[in-house]
Design an enzyme around this catalytic site. Structure first.
Site, PDB file in Angstrom:
ATOM      1  N   CYS A  85      37.819  38.241  49.478  1.00  0.00           N
ATOM      2  CA  CYS A  85      36.526  38.390  48.790  1.00  0.00           C
ATOM      3  C   CYS A  85      35.623  37.171  48.947  1.00  0.00           C
ATOM      4  O   CYS A  85      34.465  37.193  48.523  1.00  0.00           O
ATOM      5  CB  CYS A  85      36.752  38.652  47.309  1.00  0.00           C
ATOM      6  N   GLU A 130      36.759  42.534  54.267  1.00  0.00           N
ATOM      7  CA  GLU A 130      38.220  42.565  54.394  1.00  0.00           C
ATOM      8  C   GLU A 130      38.683  44.016  54.551  1.00  0.00           C
ATOM      9  O   GLU A 130      39.869  44.306  54.447  1.00  0.00           O
ATOM     10  CB  GLU A 130      38.908  41.878  53.222  1.00  0.00           C
ATOM     11  N   HIS A 145      32.967  35.845  40.606  1.00  0.00           N
ATOM     12  CA  HIS A 145      33.535  36.966  41.364  1.00  0.00           C
ATOM     13  C   HIS A 145      34.198  37.892  40.339  1.00  0.00           C
ATOM     14  O   HIS A 145      34.948  37.427  39.479  1.00  0.00           O
ATOM     15  CB  HIS A 145      34.548  36.464  42.392  1.00  0.00           C
TER      16      HIS A 145
HETATM   17  N1  CAA Z   1      43.098  48.645  24.426  1.00  0.00           N
HETATM   18  C1  CAA Z   1      42.551  47.451  24.751  1.00  0.00           C
HETATM   19  N2  CAA Z   1      43.129  46.554  25.599  1.00  0.00           N
HETATM   20  C2  CAA Z   1      44.320  46.903  26.131  1.00  0.00           C
HETATM   21  C3  CAA Z   1      44.958  48.135  25.816  1.00  0.00           C
HETATM   22  C4  CAA Z   1      44.302  49.003  24.918  1.00  0.00           C
HETATM   23  N3  CAA Z   1      44.809  50.192  24.605  1.00  0.00           N
HETATM   24  N4  CAA Z   1      46.107  48.182  26.511  1.00  0.00           N
HETATM   25  C5  CAA Z   1      46.200  47.030  27.227  1.00  0.00           C
HETATM   26  N5  CAA Z   1      45.114  46.257  26.992  1.00  0.00           N
HETATM   27  C6  CAA Z   1      44.778  44.963  27.582  1.00  0.00           C
HETATM   28  C7  CAA Z   1      45.978  44.033  27.746  1.00  0.00           C
HETATM   29  O1  CAA Z   1      46.267  43.359  26.550  1.00  0.00           O
HETATM   30  C8  CAA Z   1      45.476  43.115  28.845  1.00  0.00           C
HETATM   31  O2  CAA Z   1      44.602  42.159  28.273  1.00  0.00           O
HETATM   32  P1  CAA Z   1      44.746  40.601  28.676  1.00  0.00           P
HETATM   33  O3  CAA Z   1      44.577  40.533  30.158  1.00  0.00           O
HETATM   34  O4  CAA Z   1      43.649  39.951  27.913  1.00  0.00           O
HETATM   35  O5  CAA Z   1      46.121  40.192  28.247  1.00  0.00           O
HETATM   36  C9  CAA Z   1      44.608  44.037  29.716  1.00  0.00           C
HETATM   37  O6  CAA Z   1      44.344  45.196  28.913  1.00  0.00           O
HETATM   38  C10 CAA Z   1      45.287  44.477  30.997  1.00  0.00           C
HETATM   39  O7  CAA Z   1      46.558  44.966  30.664  1.00  0.00           O
HETATM   40  P2  CAA Z   1      47.832  44.648  31.569  1.00  0.00           P
HETATM   41  O8  CAA Z   1      47.908  43.194  31.857  1.00  0.00           O
HETATM   42  O9  CAA Z   1      48.998  45.309  30.975  1.00  0.00           O
HETATM   43  O10 CAA Z   1      47.364  45.436  32.869  1.00  0.00           O
HETATM   44  P3  CAA Z   1      48.143  45.820  34.170  1.00  0.00           P
HETATM   45  O11 CAA Z   1      49.417  45.107  34.312  1.00  0.00           O
HETATM   46  O12 CAA Z   1      48.194  47.299  34.207  1.00  0.00           O
HETATM   47  O13 CAA Z   1      47.177  45.318  35.352  1.00  0.00           O
HETATM   48  C11 CAA Z   1      45.702  43.955  36.573  1.00  0.00           C
HETATM   49  C12 CAA Z   1      45.986  44.620  35.222  1.00  0.00           C
HETATM   50  C13 CAA Z   1      46.743  42.875  36.822  1.00  0.00           C
HETATM   51  C14 CAA Z   1      44.336  43.338  36.563  1.00  0.00           C
HETATM   52  C15 CAA Z   1      45.749  45.029  37.688  1.00  0.00           C
HETATM   53  O14 CAA Z   1      44.696  45.916  37.512  1.00  0.00           O
HETATM   54  C16 CAA Z   1      45.705  44.486  39.095  1.00  0.00           C
HETATM   55  O15 CAA Z   1      46.700  43.971  39.596  1.00  0.00           O
HETATM   56  N6  CAA Z   1      44.520  44.567  39.796  1.00  0.00           N
HETATM   57  C17 CAA Z   1      44.401  44.153  41.199  1.00  0.00           C
HETATM   58  C18 CAA Z   1      44.470  42.669  41.437  1.00  0.00           C
HETATM   59  C19 CAA Z   1      43.232  41.958  40.937  1.00  0.00           C
HETATM   60  O16 CAA Z   1      42.155  42.486  40.788  1.00  0.00           O
HETATM   61  N7  CAA Z   1      43.378  40.610  40.683  1.00  0.00           N
HETATM   62  C20 CAA Z   1      42.276  39.802  40.220  1.00  0.00           C
HETATM   63  C21 CAA Z   1      42.329  38.377  40.741  1.00  0.00           C
HETATM   64  S1  CAA Z   1      42.411  38.389  42.522  1.00  0.00           S
HETATM   65  C22 CAA Z   1      40.806  38.538  43.045  1.00  0.00           C
HETATM   66  O17 CAA Z   1      39.880  38.283  42.305  1.00  0.00           O
HETATM   67  C23 CAA Z   1      40.566  39.048  44.436  1.00  0.00           C
HETATM   68  C24 CAA Z   1      40.228  40.505  44.376  1.00  0.00           C
HETATM   69  O18 CAA Z   1      39.049  40.863  44.257  1.00  0.00           O
HETATM   70  C25 CAA Z   1      41.297  41.488  44.463  1.00  0.00           C
END
Ligand code: CAA
Length: 387
Positions: A113, A81, A235
């Site tokens: 993916c 991709e 994945h």
């Molecule tokens: N210590 C430990 N854990 C902590 C922490 C700390 N100090 N601070 C936060 N966390 C935890 C949160 O509680 C949360 O845990 P849960 O998911 O268990 O609730 C985790 O860390 C992540 O925190 P946030 O949800 O606040 O994170 P974020 O909003 O900054 O973003 C994300 C996380 C959504 C994965 C982001 O990185 C993202 O959008 N990534 C790209 C999209 C992606 O990868 N999607 C996956 C599915 S799609 C797919 O699989 C196709 C692909 O390859 C892209």
């Protein structure tokens, strides 16, 4: 059951990584969020003389070096991709540098993916109809999000290459899988953009929902229960997503061994599931005859849950020490270099960055990509035509 599957498998990634500990400092985030919350420690980052083609050639060269000769490869499918050309398939460069037969078909396919799994299933059907044929599948992606965005710690990239053939030595792909397709805007990259646009929470939700549906369809179609499965690879856009997947289908056993490589490479999109498979193969004592469940998810979206049986003598076809040494030999870059890598789009004459393999993107002249090989390639080819 048809006796078709993965006969040899290998991967490649950048010789450079950026430590998420360092990213956390510069983004003012606790490292625990990345290490425990997201489940990642390092991410592969790419100098401008390394791209999806150069790592794909490196992975493909390693995969074909494990087979007798390349004369029976008559289909090459490049899954990505991160394509830079809407017309020419990136696989043509792989075909050229691997010196494959002129009458070997080459194509590129895309569905986020999921694409390498689509390629794997197509390859299996192709071999079913042409039992003497081998298919080379390459999944290669470099994942980039905007600096400072929530996706930034989930960047990465790698290429995986595998040969699909009859009487495989690594994994027999079983018949019967569960598929789920739905139209959703969770992650996409319009032609005008170099970075993906995403709705992180929606993508995570759809990953899990699609897993639940495709897994239920797999069980129904194969008349199996969860206890018939010995290990599962998910994945892994980031480790925690795979762990949430395990929880979603009430998978009780450890998936730690599947995530060792991913935690230091980062998301590699089409290659990701197969990097997890390699990680499991390389880091588990003995898997012969085990049934492995595999969950592939591509945003947009298509999901597929399928399974395979590990072959009796698979250990003679894997190279765990070599893979570990390759990952350990990578160079750690500073935040300043990371910013430079993010900005650089084209090879610069002054750059002397080390490549993963012998291949590099030397220049882009008149919109033509010029690749060079530093050493000679040792690929055995039997020139006799196939019947
Ligand atoms: N210590 C430990 N854990 C902590 C922490 C700390 N100090 N601070 C936060 N966390 C935890 C949160 O509680 C949360 O845990 P849960 O998911 O268990 O609730 C985790 O860390 C992540 O925190 P946030 O949800 O606040 O994170 P974020 O909003 O900054 O973003 C994300 C996380 C959504 C994965 C982001 O990185 C993202 O959008 N990534 C790209 C999209 C992606 O990868 N999607 C996956 C599915 S799609 C797919 O699989 C196709 C692909 O390859 C892209």
């Amino acid at each position: 059951m048809s006796n078709i599957g993965i006969d040899s498998i290998a991967f490649s990634t950048s010789k450079y990584f950026f430590a998420l500990e360092n990213l956390a400092v510069h983004r003012g985030v606790e490292f625990g969020k990345y290490s425990n919350g997201i489940g990642q420690l390092k991410m592969s980052v790419f100098p401008s003389n390394e791209d999806i083609v150069t790592i794909a050639i490196d992975a493909a060269q390693k995969a074909v070096s494990k087979i007798e000769d390349t004369s029976s490869i008559d289909l090459l499918i490049f899954a990505t991709e991160s394509s830079f050309d809407l017309s020419k398939a990136a696989g043509i460069y792989v075909h050229h540098f691997l010196n494959l037969r002129e009458d070997c078909r080459v194509m590129e396919i895309k569905q986020a993916c999921y694409s390498a799994t689509a390629a794997l299933q197509l390859a299996k059907s192709f071999v079913l109809q042409n039992s003497a044929s081998k298919v080379l599948v390459v999944g290669s992606d470099i994942v980039k999000y905007s600096p400072g965005s929530s996706g930034e710690p989930t960047q990465g990239g790698a290429a995986v290459a595998f040969i699909i053939s009859a009487d495989p030595r690594v994994l027999i792909i079983e018949d019967g899988s569960g598929v789920h397709t739905n139209d959703i805007m969770d992650f996409w990259r319009p032609i005008s953009e170099s970075e993906a646009i995403f709705d992180g929470k929606l993508s995570a939700y759809n990953y899990l929902k699609s897993l639940e549906i495709s897994f239920a369809r797999y069980l129904k179609k194969t008349d199996r229960t969860i206890s018939d499965i010995d290990h599962v690879c998910f994945h892994a856009p980031f480790g925690k997503m795979a762990r949430k997947g395990a929880r979603q289908i009430r998978w009780q056993k450890s998936i730690d061994n599947t995530l060792i490589y991913n935690s230091v490479i980062g998301n590699s999109c089409s290659a990701s599931l197969y990097i997890c498979l390699l990680s499991l193969l390389d880091n588990s004592p003995d898997l012969a005859n085990s049934r492995i469940g595999l969950y592939s998810y591509g945003s947009g979206s298509v999901a597929e849950y399928f399974s395979g049986i590990i072959c009796e003598k698979y250990k003679s076809c894997i190279t765990p020490e070599k893979n570990r040494r390759f990952l350990e030999s990578r160079h750690k870059i500073s935040f300043e270099e990371y910013e430079l890598f993010c900005r650089n789009q084209f090879p610069l004459e002054s750059e002397t960055y080390e490549n993963a393999g012998a291949f590099q993107l030397k220049a882009i002249e008149n919109k033509r990509r010029i690749y060079t090989c530093k050493g000679s390639i040792h690929v055995r080819r039997n020139m006799s035509p196939i019947g």
